[in-house]
Design a protein around this motif. Structure first.
Motif, PDB file in Angstrom:
ATOM      1  N   ALA A  12       4.317 -22.900  -6.249  1.00 23.72           N
ATOM      2  CA  ALA A  12       4.812 -22.448  -4.949  1.00 23.72           C
ATOM      3  C   ALA A  12       3.790 -21.562  -4.244  1.00 23.72           C
ATOM      4  N   LYS A  13       3.732 -21.675  -2.925  1.00 27.99           N
ATOM      5  CA  LYS A  13       3.043 -20.675  -2.125  1.00 27.99           C
ATOM      6  C   LYS A  13       3.926 -19.427  -2.079  1.00 27.99           C
ATOM      7  N   VAL A  14       3.310 -18.262  -1.889  1.00 34.37           N
ATOM      8  CA  VAL A  14       4.063 -17.001  -1.922  1.00 34.37           C
ATOM      9  C   VAL A  14       3.712 -16.176  -0.692  1.00 34.37           C
ATOM     10  N   SER A  15       4.731 -15.586  -0.107  1.00 28.66           N
ATOM     11  CA  SER A  15       4.524 -14.670   1.010  1.00 28.66           C
ATOM     12  C   SER A  15       5.340 -13.405   0.775  1.00 28.66           C
ATOM     13  N   ASP A  16       5.003 -12.384   1.519  1.00 31.28           N
ATOM     14  CA  ASP A  16       5.751 -11.128   1.537  1.00 31.28           C
ATOM     15  C   ASP A  16       5.610 -10.549   2.936  1.00 31.28           C
ATOM     16  N   PRO A  17       6.403  -9.563   3.326  1.00 31.13           N
ATOM     17  CA  PRO A  17       6.336  -9.093   4.718  1.00 31.13           C
ATOM     18  C   PRO A  17       4.986  -8.530   5.136  1.00 31.13           C
ATOM     19  N   LEU A  18       4.288  -7.834   4.245  1.00 35.51           N
ATOM     20  CA  LEU A  18       2.982  -7.303   4.627  1.00 35.51           C
ATOM     21  C   LEU A  18       1.998  -8.440   4.908  1.00 35.51           C
ATOM     22  N   ALA A  19       1.914  -9.413   3.982  1.00 33.04           N
ATOM     23  CA  ALA A  19       1.032 -10.564   4.206  1.00 33.04           C
ATOM     24  C   ALA A  19       1.439 -11.321   5.459  1.00 33.04           C
ATOM     25  N   ALA A  20       2.757 -11.433   5.694  1.00 31.41           N
ATOM     26  CA  ALA A  20       3.248 -12.166   6.861  1.00 31.41           C
ATOM     27  C   ALA A  20       2.924 -11.435   8.160  1.00 31.41           C
ATOM     28  N   ILE A  21       3.050 -10.103   8.158  1.00 31.13           N
ATOM     29  CA  ILE A  21       2.725  -9.324   9.364  1.00 31.13           C
ATOM     30  C   ILE A  21       1.247  -9.462   9.698  1.00 31.13           C
ATOM     31  N   ILE A  22       0.397  -9.427   8.684  1.00 31.05           N
ATOM     32  CA  ILE A  22      -1.035  -9.605   8.914  1.00 31.05           C
ATOM     33  C   ILE A  22      -1.318 -11.001   9.467  1.00 31.05           C
ATOM     34  N   ALA A  23      -0.699 -12.016   8.879  1.00 33.73           N
ATOM     35  CA  ALA A  23      -0.878 -13.388   9.380  1.00 33.73           C
ATOM     36  C   ALA A  23      -0.350 -13.530  10.798  1.00 33.73           C
ATOM     37  N   ALA A  24       0.760 -12.868  11.095  1.00 30.94           N
ATOM     38  CA  ALA A  24       1.335 -12.934  12.442  1.00 30.94           C
ATOM     39  C   ALA A  24       0.419 -12.273  13.457  1.00 30.94           C
ATOM     40  N   GLY A  25      -0.129 -11.111  13.108  1.00 28.54           N
ATOM     41  CA  GLY A  25      -1.054 -10.434  14.017  1.00 28.54           C
ATOM     42  C   GLY A  25      -2.265 -11.293  14.333  1.00 28.54           C
ATOM     43  N   ARG A  26      -2.774 -11.986  13.333  1.00 26.96           N
ATOM     44  CA  ARG A  26      -3.923 -12.860  13.553  1.00 26.96           C
ATOM     45  C   ARG A  26      -3.548 -14.079  14.383  1.00 26.96           C
ATOM     46  N   ALA A  27      -2.369 -14.626  14.141  1.00 28.03           N
ATOM     47  CA  ALA A  27      -1.927 -15.782  14.929  1.00 28.03           C
ATOM     48  C   ALA A  27      -1.735 -15.420  16.393  1.00 28.03           C
ATOM     49  N   LEU A  28      -1.297 -14.193  16.639  1.00 27.15           N
ATOM     50  CA  LEU A  28      -1.090 -13.732  18.013  1.00 27.15           C
ATOM     51  C   LEU A  28      -2.368 -13.219  18.659  1.00 27.15           C
ATOM     52  N   GLY A  29      -3.429 -13.074  17.882  1.00 30.50           N
ATOM     53  CA  GLY A  29      -4.696 -12.584  18.412  1.00 30.50           C
ATOM     54  C   GLY A  29      -4.657 -11.116  18.786  1.00 30.50           C
ATOM     55  N   THR A  30      -3.865 -10.329  18.066  1.00 27.97           N
ATOM     56  CA  THR A  30      -3.712  -8.909  18.402  1.00 27.97           C
ATOM     57  C   THR A  30      -4.759  -8.062  17.680  1.00 27.97           C
ATOM     58  N   ALA A  31      -5.042  -6.904  18.257  1.00 29.24           N
ATOM     59  CA  ALA A  31      -5.985  -5.961  17.651  1.00 29.24           C
ATOM     60  C   ALA A  31      -5.409  -4.556  17.556  1.00 29.24           C
TER      61      ALA A  31
END
Length: 252
Positions: free
Chosen positions: A109-128
Protein backbone atom coordinates in the motif's frame (compact mmCIF):
# COMPACT_ATOMS: atom_id res chain seq x y z
CA UNK A 1 -33.11 -24.59 0.48
CA UNK A 2 -29.65 -23.52 -0.55
CA UNK A 3 -29.77 -20.31 -2.60
CA UNK A 4 -27.65 -19.58 -5.64
CA UNK A 5 -25.48 -16.48 -5.74
CA UNK A 6 -22.95 -14.68 -7.88
CA UNK A 7 -19.89 -12.65 -6.87
CA UNK A 8 -18.33 -9.52 -8.30
CA UNK A 9 -15.30 -7.34 -7.67
CA UNK A 10 -16.76 -5.79 -4.51
CA UNK A 11 -17.08 -2.13 -3.58
CA UNK A 12 -13.61 -0.80 -4.38
CA UNK A 13 -13.64 -1.17 -8.15
CA UNK A 14 -11.72 2.11 -8.53
CA UNK A 15 -9.83 2.27 -5.24
CA UNK A 16 -9.66 0.59 -1.83
CA UNK A 17 -8.57 2.93 0.95
CA UNK A 18 -7.96 2.52 4.66
CA UNK A 19 -7.58 5.17 7.33
CA UNK A 20 -6.29 4.79 10.88
CA UNK A 21 -8.15 7.18 13.18
CA UNK A 22 -7.21 8.29 16.69
CA UNK A 23 -9.26 6.85 19.55
CA UNK A 24 -10.05 10.45 20.59
CA UNK A 25 -10.91 11.81 17.12
CA UNK A 26 -14.56 12.78 16.53
CA UNK A 27 -14.22 14.68 13.25
CA UNK A 28 -12.21 12.76 10.66
CA UNK A 29 -14.77 10.06 9.91
CA UNK A 30 -17.75 12.40 9.34
CA UNK A 31 -15.65 14.66 7.10
CA UNK A 32 -14.12 11.73 5.20
CA UNK A 33 -17.58 10.24 4.61
CA UNK A 34 -18.41 13.32 2.52
CA UNK A 35 -15.16 13.61 0.60
CA UNK A 36 -14.79 9.89 -0.16
CA UNK A 37 -18.34 9.38 -1.38
CA UNK A 38 -17.32 8.40 -4.92
CA UNK A 39 -18.66 5.49 -6.95
CA UNK A 40 -16.21 2.61 -6.85
CA UNK A 41 -14.22 4.00 -3.90
CA UNK A 42 -14.26 1.82 -0.76
CA UNK A 43 -13.09 3.34 2.53
CA UNK A 44 -12.37 1.32 5.67
CA UNK A 45 -11.50 2.61 9.16
CA UNK A 46 -9.40 1.35 12.03
CA UNK A 47 -8.66 3.05 15.35
CA UNK A 48 -5.44 3.56 17.31
CA UNK A 49 -5.12 4.14 21.08
CA UNK A 50 -4.53 7.76 22.11
CA UNK A 51 -4.94 9.61 25.40
CA UNK A 52 -6.76 12.98 25.26
CA UNK A 53 -3.67 15.04 26.15
CA UNK A 54 -1.82 16.16 23.01
CA UNK A 55 1.85 16.32 23.98
CA UNK A 56 4.98 15.24 22.09
CA UNK A 57 5.49 12.23 24.37
CA UNK A 58 1.89 10.98 24.02
CA UNK A 59 2.00 11.44 20.26
CA UNK A 60 5.26 9.53 19.90
CA UNK A 61 3.81 6.47 21.69
CA UNK A 62 1.53 5.74 18.74
CA UNK A 63 4.37 4.51 16.53
CA UNK A 64 4.42 1.16 18.34
CA UNK A 65 0.64 0.76 17.93
CA UNK A 66 0.46 1.51 14.20
CA UNK A 67 1.07 -2.07 12.97
CA UNK A 68 -1.65 -3.48 15.24
CA UNK A 69 -4.14 -0.86 14.01
CA UNK A 70 -3.25 -1.56 10.38
CA UNK A 71 -3.75 -5.27 11.05
CA UNK A 72 -7.39 -4.63 12.04
CA UNK A 73 -8.27 -3.51 8.50
CA UNK A 74 -9.91 -6.28 6.40
CA UNK A 75 -7.17 -8.74 5.48
CA UNK A 76 -9.05 -9.96 2.41
CA UNK A 77 -8.55 -6.64 0.58
CA UNK A 78 -5.68 -5.25 -1.45
CA UNK A 79 -5.40 -1.67 -0.19
CA UNK A 80 -4.25 1.02 -2.59
CA UNK A 81 -3.59 3.68 0.06
CA UNK A 82 -3.54 3.77 3.86
CA UNK A 83 -3.88 7.08 5.68
CA UNK A 84 -2.81 7.75 9.25
CA UNK A 85 -5.10 10.41 10.67
CA UNK A 86 -3.00 12.50 13.04
CA UNK A 87 -1.18 15.66 11.96
CA UNK A 88 0.71 16.29 15.18
CA UNK A 89 1.83 12.67 15.62
CA UNK A 90 2.96 12.52 12.00
CA UNK A 91 5.08 15.56 12.80
CA UNK A 92 6.58 14.07 15.96
CA UNK A 93 7.05 10.53 14.59
CA UNK A 94 7.94 11.49 11.02
CA UNK A 95 6.13 10.58 7.79
CA UNK A 96 8.79 8.05 6.76
CA UNK A 97 8.49 6.22 10.08
CA UNK A 98 4.68 6.19 9.85
CA UNK A 99 4.85 4.66 6.37
CA UNK A 100 7.43 2.09 7.47
CA UNK A 101 5.26 0.99 10.41
CA UNK A 102 2.14 0.61 8.25
CA UNK A 103 4.02 -1.31 5.56
CA UNK A 104 5.15 -3.94 8.05
CA UNK A 105 1.54 -5.13 7.75
CA UNK A 106 0.48 -3.82 4.32
CA UNK A 107 3.67 -3.77 2.24
CA UNK A 108 1.93 -3.08 -1.07
CA UNK A 109 0.00 0.00 0.00
CA UNK A 110 0.94 3.62 -0.50
CA UNK A 111 0.84 5.56 2.78
CA UNK A 112 -0.12 9.13 3.58
CA UNK A 113 -0.56 11.22 6.70
CA UNK A 114 -1.79 14.80 7.20
CA UNK A 115 1.67 16.36 7.34
CA UNK A 116 2.79 14.65 4.11
CA UNK A 117 -0.58 15.52 2.55
CA UNK A 118 -0.38 19.20 3.55
CA UNK A 119 3.09 19.44 2.01
CA UNK A 120 1.86 17.75 -1.18
CA UNK A 121 -1.17 20.05 -1.25
CA UNK A 122 0.97 23.17 -0.88
CA UNK A 123 3.13 22.06 -3.78
CA UNK A 124 0.12 21.21 -5.94
CA UNK A 125 -1.30 24.67 -5.29
CA UNK A 126 2.05 26.34 -5.98
CA UNK A 127 2.06 28.11 -2.61
CA UNK A 128 5.09 29.54 -0.82
CA UNK A 129 3.77 31.67 2.09
CA UNK A 130 1.40 29.98 4.50
CA UNK A 131 -0.97 31.26 7.11
CA UNK A 132 -0.88 28.59 9.80
CA UNK A 133 -3.66 27.82 12.32
CA UNK A 134 -3.33 25.08 14.96
CA UNK A 135 -5.08 24.03 18.17
CA UNK A 136 -1.82 22.77 19.70
CA UNK A 137 0.36 23.71 22.63
CA UNK A 138 3.37 25.82 21.55
CA UNK A 139 5.91 22.97 21.53
CA UNK A 140 3.77 20.86 19.15
CA UNK A 141 2.99 23.83 16.88
CA UNK A 142 6.70 24.71 16.75
CA UNK A 143 7.64 21.22 15.57
CA UNK A 144 5.10 21.29 12.76
CA UNK A 145 6.11 24.79 11.77
CA UNK A 146 9.71 23.57 11.51
CA UNK A 147 8.66 20.65 9.29
CA UNK A 148 6.78 22.98 6.93
CA UNK A 149 9.74 25.35 6.76
CA UNK A 150 12.09 22.44 6.05
CA UNK A 151 9.77 21.50 3.17
CA UNK A 152 10.31 24.95 1.65
CA UNK A 153 7.34 26.95 2.92
CA UNK A 154 7.46 30.27 4.72
CA UNK A 155 5.07 30.83 7.62
CA UNK A 156 3.65 34.30 6.93
CA UNK A 157 1.12 34.30 9.77
CA UNK A 158 0.48 32.04 12.74
CA UNK A 159 -2.12 31.53 15.46
CA UNK A 160 -3.05 28.72 17.85
CA UNK A 161 -5.91 27.94 20.20
CA UNK A 162 -3.26 26.37 22.52
CA UNK A 163 -5.59 23.62 23.70
CA UNK A 164 -4.05 20.31 24.82
CA UNK A 165 -7.26 18.30 25.36
CA UNK A 166 -8.45 16.60 22.16
CA UNK A 167 -11.98 16.38 23.57
CA UNK A 168 -12.09 20.17 23.74
CA UNK A 169 -10.54 20.55 20.28
CA UNK A 170 -13.45 18.60 18.82
CA UNK A 171 -15.84 21.14 20.38
CA UNK A 172 -14.23 24.27 18.90
CA UNK A 173 -16.95 25.79 16.74
CA UNK A 174 -16.76 26.14 12.99
CA UNK A 175 -17.36 29.88 13.41
CA UNK A 176 -14.34 30.17 15.72
CA UNK A 177 -12.16 28.25 13.27
CA UNK A 178 -13.27 30.43 10.35
CA UNK A 179 -12.66 33.60 12.37
CA UNK A 180 -9.19 32.39 13.39
CA UNK A 181 -8.24 31.57 9.79
CA UNK A 182 -9.37 35.00 8.59
CA UNK A 183 -7.46 36.69 11.42
CA UNK A 184 -4.24 34.83 10.60
CA UNK A 185 -4.64 35.57 6.89
CA UNK A 186 -5.06 39.26 7.65
CA UNK A 187 -1.94 39.30 9.83
CA UNK A 188 0.36 38.02 7.08
CA UNK A 189 0.66 38.16 3.31
CA UNK A 190 -0.04 34.47 2.71
CA UNK A 191 -0.97 32.62 -0.47
CA UNK A 192 -2.68 29.71 1.34
CA UNK A 193 -4.02 28.96 4.83
CA UNK A 194 -3.21 25.70 6.58
CA UNK A 195 -5.60 24.62 9.35
CA UNK A 196 -3.94 21.77 11.19
CA UNK A 197 -5.54 18.94 13.21
CA UNK A 198 -7.92 16.20 12.09
CA UNK A 199 -10.22 16.90 15.05
CA UNK A 200 -10.97 20.51 14.03
CA UNK A 201 -14.27 20.82 12.15
CA UNK A 202 -13.13 22.66 9.03
CA UNK A 203 -14.74 21.10 5.98
CA UNK A 204 -17.99 23.06 5.92
CA UNK A 205 -16.29 26.44 6.40
CA UNK A 206 -13.50 26.04 3.83
CA UNK A 207 -15.50 27.74 1.03
CA UNK A 208 -16.40 30.62 3.38
CA UNK A 209 -12.75 31.16 4.35
CA UNK A 210 -11.57 30.97 0.74
CA UNK A 211 -14.20 33.50 -0.35
CA UNK A 212 -13.30 35.89 2.48
CA UNK A 213 -9.51 35.69 2.11
CA UNK A 214 -9.09 35.03 -1.61
CA UNK A 215 -6.57 32.22 -1.00
CA UNK A 216 -6.87 28.41 -0.85
CA UNK A 217 -7.45 26.63 2.43
CA UNK A 218 -5.69 23.36 3.27
CA UNK A 219 -7.04 21.50 6.30
CA UNK A 220 -5.70 18.26 7.71
CA UNK A 221 -8.70 16.09 6.82
CA UNK A 222 -9.25 17.73 3.45
CA UNK A 223 -5.57 17.39 2.48
CA UNK A 224 -5.38 13.78 3.67
CA UNK A 225 -8.52 12.75 1.77
CA UNK A 226 -7.34 14.59 -1.36
CA UNK A 227 -3.86 13.05 -1.17
CA UNK A 228 -5.18 9.51 -0.63
CA UNK A 229 -7.56 9.83 -3.57
CA UNK A 230 -4.88 11.26 -5.85
CA UNK A 231 -2.36 8.57 -4.83
CA UNK A 232 -5.02 5.99 -5.74
CA UNK A 233 -5.51 7.61 -9.17
CA UNK A 234 -8.89 9.19 -8.35
CA UNK A 235 -8.79 12.67 -9.89
CA UNK A 236 -12.47 13.62 -9.65
CA UNK A 237 -12.81 17.39 -9.04
CA UNK A 238 -14.91 18.23 -5.98
CA UNK A 239 -14.80 22.03 -5.75
CA UNK A 240 -17.30 22.09 -2.90
CA UNK A 241 -14.42 21.00 -0.65
CA UNK A 242 -12.12 23.83 -1.64
CA UNK A 243 -9.74 24.87 -4.37
CA UNK A 244 -7.39 21.99 -3.56
CA UNK A 245 -9.87 19.46 -4.93
CA UNK A 246 -9.49 20.96 -8.40
CA UNK A 247 -5.79 19.98 -8.42
CA UNK A 248 -3.84 16.84 -9.15
CA UNK A 249 -0.52 15.88 -7.63
CA UNK A 250 2.41 18.11 -8.53
CA UNK A 251 5.04 16.51 -10.77
CA UNK A 252 7.97 15.05 -8.87
Amino acid sequence: MKLRFETDAGIGTRATLGVIVLETDETLEPEFSRMMARDGVALYHSRIPMVPEIRPETLARMLADLPASARLLPSSLDFDVIGYGCTSASTVIGSAQVAEAVRTVLPGAKVSDPLAAIIAAGRALGTARLGFVTPYLPEVSAQMRQKLEEAGFEIAGFGSFEEMDDRVVARITEAAIAAAAKQVAKAGDCDAIVISCTNLRCLRVIPEIEDATGVPVVSSNQALAWHMLRLAGIDDPQPQFGRLFARGLAAG
